[in-house]
Motif scaffolding. Structure first.
Motif, PDB file in Angstrom:
ATOM      1  N   TYR A   1       0.817  -1.207   0.000  1.00 10.33           N
ATOM      2  CA  TYR A   1       0.000   0.000   0.000  1.00 10.33           C
ATOM      3  C   TYR A   1       0.857   1.265   0.000  1.00 10.33           C
ATOM      4  CZ  TYR A   1      -3.109  -3.650   1.667  1.00 10.33           C
ATOM      5  OH  TYR A   1      -3.799  -4.817   1.801  1.00 10.33           O
ATOM      6  N   PRO A   2       1.804   1.395  -0.927  1.00 14.66           N
ATOM      7  CA  PRO A   2       2.680   2.559  -0.881  1.00 14.66           C
ATOM      8  C   PRO A   2       1.965   3.878  -1.189  1.00 14.66           C
ATOM      9  CG  PRO A   2       3.055   1.341  -2.892  1.00 14.66           C
ATOM     10  CD  PRO A   2       2.110   0.522  -2.052  1.00 14.66           C
ATOM     11  N   ASP A   3       0.882   3.843  -1.956  1.00 15.26           N
ATOM     12  CA  ASP A   3       0.200   5.069  -2.372  1.00 15.26           C
ATOM     13  C   ASP A   3      -1.158   5.260  -1.708  1.00 15.26           C
ATOM     14  OD1 ASP A   3       2.341   5.592  -4.094  1.00 15.26           O
ATOM     15  OD2 ASP A   3       1.438   4.358  -5.669  1.00 15.26           O
ATOM     16  N   ASP A   4      -1.556   4.356  -0.852  1.00 17.18           N
ATOM     17  CA  ASP A   4      -2.855   4.438  -0.194  1.00 17.18           C
ATOM     18  C   ASP A   4      -2.746   5.370   1.011  1.00 17.18           C
ATOM     19  OD1 ASP A   4      -5.126   3.932   1.462  1.00 17.18           O
ATOM     20  OD2 ASP A   4      -5.432   2.021   0.424  1.00 17.18           O
ATOM     21  N   LYS A   5      -3.464   6.514   0.953  1.00 14.64           N
ATOM     22  CA  LYS A   5      -3.356   7.504   2.026  1.00 14.64           C
ATOM     23  C   LYS A   5      -3.873   6.949   3.356  1.00 14.64           C
ATOM     24  CE  LYS A   5      -4.894  11.581   1.008  1.00 14.64           C
ATOM     25  NZ  LYS A   5      -5.588  12.740   0.429  1.00 14.64           N
ATOM     26  N   TRP A   6      -4.957   6.196   3.323  1.00 13.26           N
ATOM     27  CA  TRP A   6      -5.535   5.643   4.544  1.00 13.26           C
ATOM     28  C   TRP A   6      -4.566   4.655   5.201  1.00 13.26           C
ATOM     29  CZ3 TRP A   6      -8.853   6.537   8.143  1.00 13.26           C
ATOM     30  CH2 TRP A   6      -9.330   5.511   8.945  1.00 13.26           C
ATOM     31  N   MET A   7      -4.024   3.757   4.423  1.00 14.91           N
ATOM     32  CA  MET A   7      -3.079   2.776   4.969  1.00 14.91           C
ATOM     33  C   MET A   7      -1.795   3.464   5.429  1.00 14.91           C
ATOM     34  SD  MET A   7      -4.645  -0.013   5.035  1.00 14.91           S
ATOM     35  CE  MET A   7      -3.611  -1.434   5.103  1.00 14.91           C
ATOM     36  N   GLY A   8      -1.399   4.534   4.737  1.00 17.66           N
ATOM     37  CA  GLY A   8      -0.236   5.305   5.165  1.00 17.66           C
ATOM     38  C   GLY A   8      -0.457   5.943   6.529  1.00 17.66           C
TER      39      GLY A   8
END
Length: 134
Positions: free
Chosen positions: A82-89
């Motif tokens: 999930y490198p680009d997922d804001k929520w997972m970040g």
């Protein structure tokens, strides 16, 4: 809460979960303080593990409370998809912060306990106060 082998349980630890027999009957309730008698009884019943409050035993071989450093190391791997997922970040950052705070608190408690267990240095002898003879 930590699941530990019964051999590492010590009197004074508090059970986080009840200890049950294979038939489901509870033999020690959650919240019970372990005593040597209870530990001996659990051992004679064949109980191999108990779940205690906190993390009093570091199971990776180092003294102290928890393995938060190892959990921090795994975050990168766990969130690799999930490198680009804001929520997972955001979740990853929250977990990173949480584990860093817990690791720091654990290290501080360990150092405080270590300092408390060391004997205090002996005080240097002092000279008696001189009095004026009139």
């Amino acid at each position: 809460m930590q699941k530990i082998p019964l051999t590492l349980a010590k009197p004074g630890m508090i059970l986080a979960k009840p200890v049950t027999r294979p038939d489901g009957i509870a033999v020690a309730a959650a919240g019970s303080e372990l005593s040597q008698n209870i530990l001996d009884r659990l051992d004679s019943m064949g109980v191999s593990h108990v779940v205690v409050e906190g993390e009093p035993v570091r199971l990776d071989g180092s003294p102290g409370g928890t393995s938060y450093d190892k959990r921090l190391e795994r975050l990168e791997f766990l969130f690799r998809r999930y490198p680009d997922d804001k929520w997972m970040g955001q979740i990853r950052r929250l977990l990173d912060h949480y584990f860093r705070m817990k690791a720091a608190a654990s290290a501080a408690l360990f150092e405080a306990a270590k300092a408390a267990s060391q004997p205090e240095p002996a005080a240097a002898p002092t000279e008696p106060a001189k009095t004026k003879d009139a």
